[in-house]
Write a protein that holds these residues in place. Structure first.
Motif, PDB file in Angstrom:
ATOM      1  N   HIS A 125     -35.946  25.191  35.645  1.00  0.00           N
ATOM      2  CA  HIS A 125     -34.630  24.651  35.297  1.00  0.00           C
ATOM      3  C   HIS A 125     -34.235  24.980  33.853  1.00  0.00           C
ATOM      4  CE1 HIS A 125     -31.443  21.515  35.393  1.00  0.00           C
ATOM      5  NE2 HIS A 125     -31.820  21.285  34.151  1.00  0.00           N
ATOM      6  N   HIS A 129     -30.914  27.041  32.052  1.00  0.00           N
ATOM      7  CA  HIS A 129     -30.080  26.706  30.889  1.00  0.00           C
ATOM      8  C   HIS A 129     -30.174  27.816  29.835  1.00  0.00           C
ATOM      9  CE1 HIS A 129     -28.645  22.710  31.774  1.00  0.00           C
ATOM     10  NE2 HIS A 129     -29.849  22.229  31.976  1.00  0.00           N
ATOM     11  N   ASP A 322     -25.880  20.525  34.205  1.00  0.00           N
ATOM     12  CA  ASP A 322     -26.649  21.047  35.334  1.00  0.00           C
ATOM     13  C   ASP A 322     -25.724  21.638  36.409  1.00  0.00           C
ATOM     14  OD1 ASP A 322     -28.859  20.271  34.014  1.00  0.00           O
ATOM     15  OD2 ASP A 322     -29.337  18.559  35.297  1.00  0.00           O
ATOM     16  N   LYS A 366     -36.861  13.160  32.423  1.00  0.00           N
ATOM     17  CA  LYS A 366     -37.250  14.338  33.175  1.00  0.00           C
ATOM     18  C   LYS A 366     -38.701  14.673  32.942  1.00  0.00           C
ATOM     19  CE  LYS A 366     -33.126  16.801  34.197  1.00  0.00           C
ATOM     20  NZ  LYS A 366     -32.507  18.107  34.214  1.00  0.00           N
TER      21      LYS A 366
HETATM   22 ZN    ZN Z   1     -30.509  20.379  32.739  1.00  0.00          ZN
END
Ligand code: ZN
Ligand code: KG4
Length: 370
Positions: A125, A129, A322, A366
């Motif tokens: 992830h 980004h 996101d 997270k």
């Molecule tokens: Zn993110």
């Protein structure tokens, strides 16, 4: 990969994201170094489901992802005007993130790959980004990235599609998390960042003496958890003096908190730029993550960039938060670098981009911050 695909070094990738509180799917076509074409970009947010709790509830998130992934992907394919036959590969977030959500996405993608015979790529992830400036602007390697969201805060030297060097990160809360906690302390709504920013308008950022944590120490590590303690104390003082929070108090508290976050990010960005420039010369600093939406934060970073002789790049906000397009693009990058699919994909709650970096202690929404 069937014949004719990847022609001209271009690929069409379906991207799937479900690591936090957005269920997202996108179709992106392109090749390195970008920019890519976003043929579809669907995001089903969950903010209203988590709002009553003032933060993301992992079980609610995982269930919502599992229920809505198929519709999300269907919409993305329809918007792109292509069937699965036009897709070269499926890219899915395999971590880091809330494990229930990551698993929902990985299992869905695996099923789709099994049914179609398409190759599947497990994407980090954070790489999604970090590579977004190439999707949007075709930015050449190397560049400096500040990832600043509800779950993450780190400076990365982005050297290649799978090559990242972490220059520093938060050792406790991420700034978005801090904004959300600040909002809760001030009785504002969720997500907290935009609420705090609104409340701060017209406030006096200098009235309260908020700390600038870790600025007295060298390096690019950051800390934001002490700020909320300082905020709580200042708030309690106001309440004790006036029997409640007056509108002016609220604005001054929010403005002071926001200024402290912006100052810390800008001061540490200056150090990260110096470290980057020492190795590569001055270049571009790019931002991603929800906190990059904050005008005070952006302005502080822009000033720091100008002072260091760096260009400042902020992708459109929709692609800072996101989304599935960044995951699809990270898939495109890997295909261009020669990947042809991952044999096994494991959902990982923690997955540092820079495996060589020393782990940091902090952990939050997270999981580990690095
Ligand atoms: Zn993110
Ligand atoms: O990147 P993002 O959408 O999701 C992840 O956390 O990955 O970031 C969401 C975070 C939330 O904590 C939210 O409060 C913060 O970004 N945020 C902001 C603003 N808009 C969103 N923080 C400060 N100012 C804003 N305008």
């Amino acid at each position: 990969m069937t014949d004719g695909r990847g022609a001209g070094g271009e690929f069409t990738v379906l991207g799937i994201e479900s690591s936090c509180d957005e269920t997202a799917a996108a179709v992106v076509r392109g090749g390195a170094p970008g920019p890519g074409r976003i043929l579809a970009d669907i995001v089903f947010g969950q903010a209203e489901m988590h709002a009553p709790f003032g933060g993301v509830v992992p079980e609610i998130a995982a269930r919502a992802h599992a229920e809505r992934l198929d519709l999300c992907v269907e919409r993305a394919l329809a918007e792109a005007g292509c069937g699965l036959g036009a897709i070269d590969a499926i890219a899915v977030t395999a971590g880091p993130g809330l494990i229930g959500g990551v698993l929902s996405g990985v299992m869905f993608a695996r099923g789709l790959a099994e049914a179609t015979g398409l190759p599947i790529l497990g994407i980090n992830h954070l790489a999604g980004h970090a590579l977004t400036p190439r999707l949007t602007h075709g930015l050449a390697f190397p560049y400096l990235m500040l990832l600043v969201s509800g779950g993450h805060c780190q400076f990365l030297a982005v050297l290649g599609p799978e090559s990242f060097r972490r220059l520093g990160s938060t050792i406790d809360d991420a700034p978005g998390e801090a904004f959300d906690k600040c909002a809760r302390l001030l009785g504002l709504g969720y997500p907290g960042g935009p609420e705090v920013e609104r409340a701060a308008a017209g406030g006096d950022p200098g009235r309260f003496d908020f700390p600038r944590p870790l600025l007295d120490r060298p390096g690019c590590e950051m800390s934001f958890s002490g700020l909320k303690t300082a905020l709580r104390r200042a708030r309690d003082r106001c309440v004790a003096e006036a029997g409640g929070l007056r509108r002016g108090d609220l604005a001054d508290l929010a403005a002071g908190f926001q200024a402290a976050v912006a100052d810390v990010l800008a001061a540490k960005a200056a150090r990260a730029m110096a470290a980057f420039a020492a190795a590569h010369g001055p270049g571009t600093i790019a931002v991603a993550g929800g906190v990059a939406a904050n005008a005070a934060v952006r302005a502080a970073l822009q000033d720091a960039a100008a002072a260091a002789g760096f260009a400042f790049l902020a992708p459109p906000l929709r692609l800072c938060t996101d989304n599935g397009a960044m995951i699809a693009w990270a898939g495109v990058e890997r295909l261009c670098a020669g990947a042809r699919g991952d044999a096994a994909i494991v959902a990982r709650p923690r997955w540092p981009l820079d495996a060589g970096a020393v782990p940091v202690a902090g952990s939050g929404r997270k999981g580990a911050k690095a």
